[in-house]
Each structure stands twice: as C-alpha cells, then as structure tokens.
Design a protein around this motif. Structure first.
Motif, PDB file in Angstrom:
ATOM      1  N   ILE A 143      15.330  18.301  57.515  1.00  0.00           N
ATOM      2  CA  ILE A 143      15.522  19.469  56.800  1.00  0.00           C
ATOM      3  C   ILE A 143      16.133  20.663  57.232  1.00  0.00           C
ATOM      4  O   ILE A 143      15.598  21.118  58.237  1.00  0.00           O
ATOM      5  N   PRO A 144      16.850  21.307  56.164  1.00  0.00           N
ATOM      6  CA  PRO A 144      17.637  22.534  57.078  1.00  0.00           C
ATOM      7  C   PRO A 144      16.922  23.594  56.376  1.00  0.00           C
ATOM      8  O   PRO A 144      16.069  23.780  55.710  1.00  0.00           O
ATOM      9  N   THR A 145      17.091  24.732  57.255  1.00  0.00           N
ATOM     10  CA  THR A 145      15.972  26.114  56.640  1.00  0.00           C
ATOM     11  C   THR A 145      16.980  27.577  56.955  1.00  0.00           C
ATOM     12  O   THR A 145      16.334  28.505  57.078  1.00  0.00           O
ATOM     13  N   ASP A 146      17.953  27.324  57.977  1.00  0.00           N
ATOM     14  CA  ASP A 146      18.867  28.196  58.002  1.00  0.00           C
ATOM     15  C   ASP A 146      20.355  27.987  57.621  1.00  0.00           C
ATOM     16  O   ASP A 146      20.864  27.274  57.713  1.00  0.00           O
ATOM     17  N   PHE A 147      20.230  28.787  56.500  1.00  0.00           N
ATOM     18  CA  PHE A 147      22.224  28.919  55.507  1.00  0.00           C
ATOM     19  C   PHE A 147      22.424  29.909  55.960  1.00  0.00           C
ATOM     20  O   PHE A 147      23.044  30.151  54.841  1.00  0.00           O
ATOM     21  N   GLY A 148      22.461  30.734  56.509  1.00  0.00           N
ATOM     22  CA  GLY A 148      23.202  31.472  57.411  1.00  0.00           C
ATOM     23  C   GLY A 148      24.685  31.175  57.354  1.00  0.00           C
ATOM     24  O   GLY A 148      25.076  30.293  58.390  1.00  0.00           O
ATOM     25  N   LEU A 149      25.459  32.183  56.864  1.00  0.00           N
ATOM     26  CA  LEU A 149      26.929  31.895  57.063  1.00  0.00           C
ATOM     27  C   LEU A 149      27.935  32.187  58.283  1.00  0.00           C
ATOM     28  O   LEU A 149      27.711  33.840  59.232  1.00  0.00           O
ATOM     29  N   VAL A 150      28.396  31.829  59.276  1.00  0.00           N
ATOM     30  CA  VAL A 150      29.435  32.254  60.538  1.00  0.00           C
ATOM     31  C   VAL A 150      30.525  33.023  60.167  1.00  0.00           C
ATOM     32  O   VAL A 150      29.744  33.934  61.366  1.00  0.00           O
ATOM     33  N   CYS A 151      30.930  32.842  59.063  1.00  0.00           N
ATOM     34  CA  CYS A 151      31.831  33.969  58.995  1.00  0.00           C
ATOM     35  C   CYS A 151      31.703  35.180  58.556  1.00  0.00           C
ATOM     36  O   CYS A 151      32.137  35.714  58.904  1.00  0.00           O
ATOM     37  N   ASP A 152      30.050  35.225  57.712  1.00  0.00           N
ATOM     38  CA  ASP A 152      29.376  36.298  57.864  1.00  0.00           C
ATOM     39  C   ASP A 152      29.532  37.525  59.249  1.00  0.00           C
ATOM     40  O   ASP A 152      30.041  38.523  59.552  1.00  0.00           O
ATOM     41  N   SER A 153      29.605  36.650  60.720  1.00  0.00           N
ATOM     42  CA  SER A 153      29.247  36.991  61.812  1.00  0.00           C
ATOM     43  C   SER A 153      30.248  37.016  62.959  1.00  0.00           C
ATOM     44  O   SER A 153      29.921  37.195  64.076  1.00  0.00           O
ATOM     45  N   ALA A 154      31.805  36.093  62.204  1.00  0.00           N
ATOM     46  CA  ALA A 154      32.088  36.141  63.271  1.00  0.00           C
ATOM     47  C   ALA A 154      33.111  37.932  64.198  1.00  0.00           C
ATOM     48  O   ALA A 154      32.626  38.490  63.117  1.00  0.00           O
ATOM     49  N   PRO A 155      33.671  37.417  65.221  1.00  0.00           N
ATOM     50  CA  PRO A 155      34.227  39.338  65.193  1.00  0.00           C
ATOM     51  C   PRO A 155      35.520  39.569  64.540  1.00  0.00           C
ATOM     52  O   PRO A 155      36.410  39.096  64.231  1.00  0.00           O
ATOM     53  N   GLY A 156      35.322  40.658  64.432  1.00  0.00           N
ATOM     54  CA  GLY A 156      36.312  41.244  63.102  1.00  0.00           C
ATOM     55  C   GLY A 156      36.009  40.795  61.571  1.00  0.00           C
ATOM     56  O   GLY A 156      36.688  40.909  60.731  1.00  0.00           O
ATOM     57  N   GLY A 157      35.064  39.897  61.911  1.00  0.00           N
ATOM     58  CA  GLY A 157      35.137  39.644  60.098  1.00  0.00           C
ATOM     59  C   GLY A 157      35.796  38.439  59.369  1.00  0.00           C
ATOM     60  O   GLY A 157      36.529  37.319  60.500  1.00  0.00           O
ATOM     61  N   ALA A 158      35.356  38.144  57.933  1.00  0.00           N
ATOM     62  CA  ALA A 158      35.759  36.891  57.567  1.00  0.00           C
ATOM     63  C   ALA A 158      37.397  36.935  57.856  1.00  0.00           C
ATOM     64  O   ALA A 158      38.162  35.564  57.710  1.00  0.00           O
ATOM     65  N   GLU A 159      38.366  37.909  57.208  1.00  0.00           N
ATOM     66  CA  GLU A 159      39.740  38.254  57.538  1.00  0.00           C
ATOM     67  C   GLU A 159      40.188  38.003  58.793  1.00  0.00           C
ATOM     68  O   GLU A 159      41.775  37.454  58.651  1.00  0.00           O
ATOM     69  N   ALA A 160      39.420  37.990  60.197  1.00  0.00           N
ATOM     70  CA  ALA A 160      39.938  37.525  61.237  1.00  0.00           C
ATOM     71  C   ALA A 160      39.773  36.551  61.366  1.00  0.00           C
ATOM     72  O   ALA A 160      41.375  35.965  63.161  1.00  0.00           O
ATOM     73  N   LEU A 161      39.021  35.755  61.155  1.00  0.00           N
ATOM     74  CA  LEU A 161      38.481  34.095  61.771  1.00  0.00           C
ATOM     75  C   LEU A 161      40.885  33.514  61.102  1.00  0.00           C
ATOM     76  O   LEU A 161      41.789  33.759  60.131  1.00  0.00           O
ATOM     77  N   PRO A 162      41.157  32.375  62.154  1.00  0.00           N
ATOM     78  CA  PRO A 162      42.902  31.269  61.588  1.00  0.00           C
ATOM     79  C   PRO A 162      42.579  31.021  60.673  1.00  0.00           C
ATOM     80  O   PRO A 162      41.739  30.547  60.104  1.00  0.00           O
ATOM     81  N   ARG A 163      43.881  30.814  59.848  1.00  0.00           N
ATOM     82  CA  ARG A 163      43.686  30.303  58.346  1.00  0.00           C
ATOM     83  C   ARG A 163      43.992  29.227  58.931  1.00  0.00           C
ATOM     84  O   ARG A 163      43.774  28.228  58.110  1.00  0.00           O
ATOM     85  N   LEU A 164      44.684  28.445  59.835  1.00  0.00           N
ATOM     86  CA  LEU A 164      45.010  27.003  60.158  1.00  0.00           C
ATOM     87  C   LEU A 164      43.587  26.682  60.998  1.00  0.00           C
ATOM     88  O   LEU A 164      43.661  27.595  61.798  1.00  0.00           O
TER      89      LEU A 164
END
Length: 297
Positions: A53-74
C-alpha cells in the motif's frame, strides 16, 4: 420480502429499499460473554498489513534540480557495464506517482537447445504460479508485474505506484533467484505446456503462416515441432533435470538491459537495478555469449 420465520422479529421497514428489520435488547450476560471471548488456537486473527500500500505520492519531477523543465526529454543511459545496461527517464509530462520498469535478462542457456527453451518457458509459468502468494496484495495496491520468456532469456515488467514498486521488485527477483519448484506444481505446469504445444496444430492456417514467416526471418529460431517432440512425443522432461537447469545453468551468467520511466530519479532507478542484480547474483556474460544473445532480439 422477508422470511416467514423472522417476520415477527422484523416489524419495521427502512425507508430506502423497504427492507424489513427489527431491534432487540442484548442482555448483560451476552455482552459479558462476548467481552471475554478469545481467539483460541490462532484460528481467528486479523490479516497481515498489505506491504504494498503506497503512502508517498510525491512527484520526483517537482524536486529535480532546475525544475521539471531541466529534465531530459529522452531516456539517458546511466550504466553500461559488462553485466548491466540501464536507461532512465523521469516523467514530467503526465505527472503521476507511478513508475514502469522493464528488465530484459539476456541468458545464454535459455535458447541453447529446444529442451532448454521448453524448460525456460515452464520456469516462467511455475514462477508466476509461485508469485501468486502476494500478487493479489500487489494488485489491490495498484502494482503489477509480468515474467515471460523470450528468445534471448527472460523479460520482467513492473508497473504501478512508485513508492512500493521497489518492494515488489525485490520480492519478484528474490523468488526468481530462489524458486521453490514444487513437484506437484511442476507436474501441473508441464501438462499445461504440453497442451499448449499440442493445441498449436489446431489453430487456423493463417496463424501457422504467420509463425512460419517469423521462423524464416529470424537468424536463429527453433521450430515448435522441436518443442513438441521434447515434451509430447519423447516425454523426456523430468523434474530432476528441470531443477538442475533452473538452479544451476539458467541464471549462471546474465546481462540485464533495463529501462526505468516515470516517477523515479536516476538514483532510485540505479538502486532498483542494483537490488535486482544482487538478488540474482549471476556473473556477466562473456563477449561471445553477449553477441549471441543480442542476435536473438
């Protein structure tokens, strides 16, 4: 409608469905007897907590360095070693707390002979059967997995809520490395494999044509007649040989190709792959074995 034998005990009607019901006083003696009751012999107990049963529903992309826009597209390759190749992509598009993990285990012995192909296929069936011990709890918790054989080895797929996905992965690969291989379950799955090969010849002609086309187009491909002879005609598949192959040969050497996509960081993807490799515990494929396995895909 109420039973005639309880009609007098249910003189009232509830307003929504007009269902008869009644009320009665519970004596103090009955309440005391209920309070003193115990589950003798362990026959009455609450079920164990669902470990998935999960209890943590946080999004990794929100805490990524530089924000979600800095994540690789591929997808990017995180590892490329003798025993593992790992690709990873953190999702920032769908924004769901879920992860998918694909693992292809290249195994040099899985397609070495027709008999070993049959035993590998039988092993995936029996492994899936043994995993039903906790598969219901995983499905209830929004997780799923699948283990299947391929020309190059085994393919393992995981998906669902990312928080407990590593726990499911650990359970599956641990069972993969140390299966029970019970004799009675082996006999049942062997009969299922036999019927599957026998039923192939009862399929429609166009299905045979599609199958034969794939046999002709692939570099190395055993024919289903070879499997049929090993399992149905000769009946040479016995439990001792099967156990020796699964526990001693099949996972002796391997190379893992993995792709992790979704709500997982690069570190989390690396940890899951490291846990899977540690549980399996096989040595890396040699260069010749690796080339031979790659030619199967």
């Amino acid at each position: 409608h109420s039973s005639r034998c309880v009609g007098a005990a249910a003189p009232y009607r509830e307003p929504w469905y007009n269902t008869p019901f009644g009320t009665a006083h519970i004596s103090d003696e009955t309440l005391e007897r209920w309070a003193a009751a115990s589950a003798e012999g362990g026959m009455l107990r609450l079920p164990d907590p669902n470990p998935f049963i999960p209890t943590d529903f946080g999004l990794v992309c929100d805490s990524a360095p530089g924000g979600a826009e800095a994540l690789p597209r591929l997808p990017t390759r995180l590892l490329d070693e003798a025993g593992v190749e790992l690709w990873h992509k953190t999702d920032a598009t769908f924004r769901r707390p879920k992860t998918n993990m694909w693992m292809a285990l290249q195994l040099s012995q899985a397609y070495a002979t027709p008999l070993k192909v049959v035993m590998t296929s039988l092993f995936t069936r029996q492994l899936s059967d043994e995993l039903t011990e906790f598969s219901y709890h995983a499905e209830v918790a929004g997780l799923h997995y699948r283990v299947q054989s391929s020309n190059g080895g085994l393919t393992i797929l995981f998906g669902g809520y990312s928080h407990k996905l590593p726990a499911l992965l650990q359970r599956v690969v641990s069972k993969l490395a140390a299966p029970d291989l019970a004799a009675e379950r082996f006999a049942i799955q062997r009969d299922n494999v036999r019927r599957g090969y026998a039923n192939f010849f009862k399929e429609a002609p166009y299905q045979h044509a599609v199958y034969l086309a794939s046999v002709l187009l692939e570099v190395r491909r055993h024919h289903i007649l070879d499997y049929y002879r090993e399992v149905v005609e000769s009946g040479s598949l016995d439990l001792d040989e099967y156990r020796a192959f699964v526990t001693g040969e099949l996972l002796a050497s391997s190379r893992m190709l993995a792709l992790c996509h979704g709500n997982a960081s690069a570190e989390q993807a690396g940890e899951m792959v490291a846990a899977a490799r540690a549980a399996i515990g096989s040595k890396p494929l040699s260069c010749d074995e690796r080339r031979e396995c790659e030619s199967m895909y």
